[in-house]
Design an enzyme around this catalytic site. Structure first.
Site, PDB file in Angstrom:
ATOM      1  N   ASP A 236      -1.267  -0.477   5.921  1.00  0.00           N
ATOM      2  CA  ASP A 236      -1.378   0.213   7.507  1.00  0.00           C
ATOM      3  C   ASP A 236      -3.105   0.200   7.820  1.00  0.00           C
ATOM      4  OD1 ASP A 236      -2.056   3.692   6.976  1.00  0.00           O
ATOM      5  OD2 ASP A 236      -2.139   2.324   5.261  1.00  0.00           O
TER       6      ASP A 236
ATOM      7  N   ASP B  57      -0.134   4.819   0.800  1.00  0.00           N
ATOM      8  CA  ASP B  57      -0.463   6.134   1.815  1.00  0.00           C
ATOM      9  C   ASP B  57      -0.569   5.477   3.225  1.00  0.00           C
ATOM     10  OD1 ASP B  57      -0.737   8.525   0.129  1.00  0.00           O
ATOM     11  OD2 ASP B  57      -2.249   7.086  -0.788  1.00  0.00           O
TER      12      ASP B  57
ATOM     13  N   ASP C 241       0.906  -0.978  -0.012  1.00  0.00           N
ATOM     14  CA  ASP C 241      -0.081   0.007   0.109  1.00  0.00           C
ATOM     15  C   ASP C 241       0.764   1.184   0.074  1.00  0.00           C
ATOM     16  OD1 ASP C 241      -2.535   1.681   0.333  1.00  0.00           O
ATOM     17  OD2 ASP C 241      -1.496   1.771   2.447  1.00  0.00           O
TER      18      ASP C 241
END
Length: 201
Positions: A173, A19, A17
């Site tokens: 995250d 961001d 991922d």
């Protein structure tokens, strides 16, 4: 390095991922959200932003319209938010624990960015942080229809690499991203609050 978490596994692709995982962009994105929402007398909390992380901006705008009974134009809002985000690009940095992994396995294992963000914004951020050389593939919001927690984006990356999903390791995250990875049949390491890595099951 990854043997610490997966002693019996040899991964054939690493899917990141972007961001909040590779780049610490979340404060800049949240600031851009709230600057763009200000004209509509709305705001987005840090907690809500994190809970929706992984979804494309236009989809979050649609959800906010449903929640608040507003009629914000998603496409127009995306453009406005992106202007605010790009104005704060110099505040963005990489996440050291994840960069250690990326640098360690560079040229050893194929690596992809798999994100709900638009390609233009990801590429501009990657250029700012000198990240382009590390990645063989970008899968961005324009490349698939069903966003996280659907597994489509991760399965698309695996397919482009010609790799079985079970041989891919995801770095995430956000809760939606972790759900997407597990639904895709992939192992996942979570970037937690202090930016260290944690094994998810």
């Amino acid at each position: 390095m990854l043997k610490t978490y997966f002693p019996n596994q040899d991964f054939k692709a690493l899917l990141f991922d972007f961001d909040g995982t590779v780049a610490d962009t979340m404060p800049a994105h949240l600031g851009a959200w709230n600057k763009a929402l200000n004209k509509y007398d709305l705001s987005l909390s840090r907690e809500q932003h994190q809970a929706w992380a992984g979804r494309p901006t236009h989809r979050i705008v649609e959800m906010m319209n449903e929640l608040h009974g507003t009629s914000i134009n998603p496409q127009q809002f995306v453009a406005e938010k992106e202007v605010h985000y790009l104005a704060s690009l110099n505040e963005v940095s990489t996440i050291a624990s994840v960069m250690d992994v990326i640098k360690h396995y560079h040229r050893q294992i194929p690596m992809a960015i798999v994100t709900g963000s638009r390609r233009k914004i990801v590429e501009l951020t990657m250029n700012q942080l000198n990240l382009q050389p590390y990645f063989d593939l970008l899968v961005c919001a324009e490349d698939y229809t069903q966003g996280k927690p659907a597994p489509d984006c991760f399965l698309l990356a695996a397919n482009k690499f010609g790799t079985d999903p079970k041989d891919c390791l995801v770095f995430e995250d956000a809760v939606l991203g972790i759900q997407a990875a597990h639904t895709a049949g992939m192992d996942c390491l979570k970037v937690i609050e202090d930016f260290s890595l944690s094994h998810t099951r």
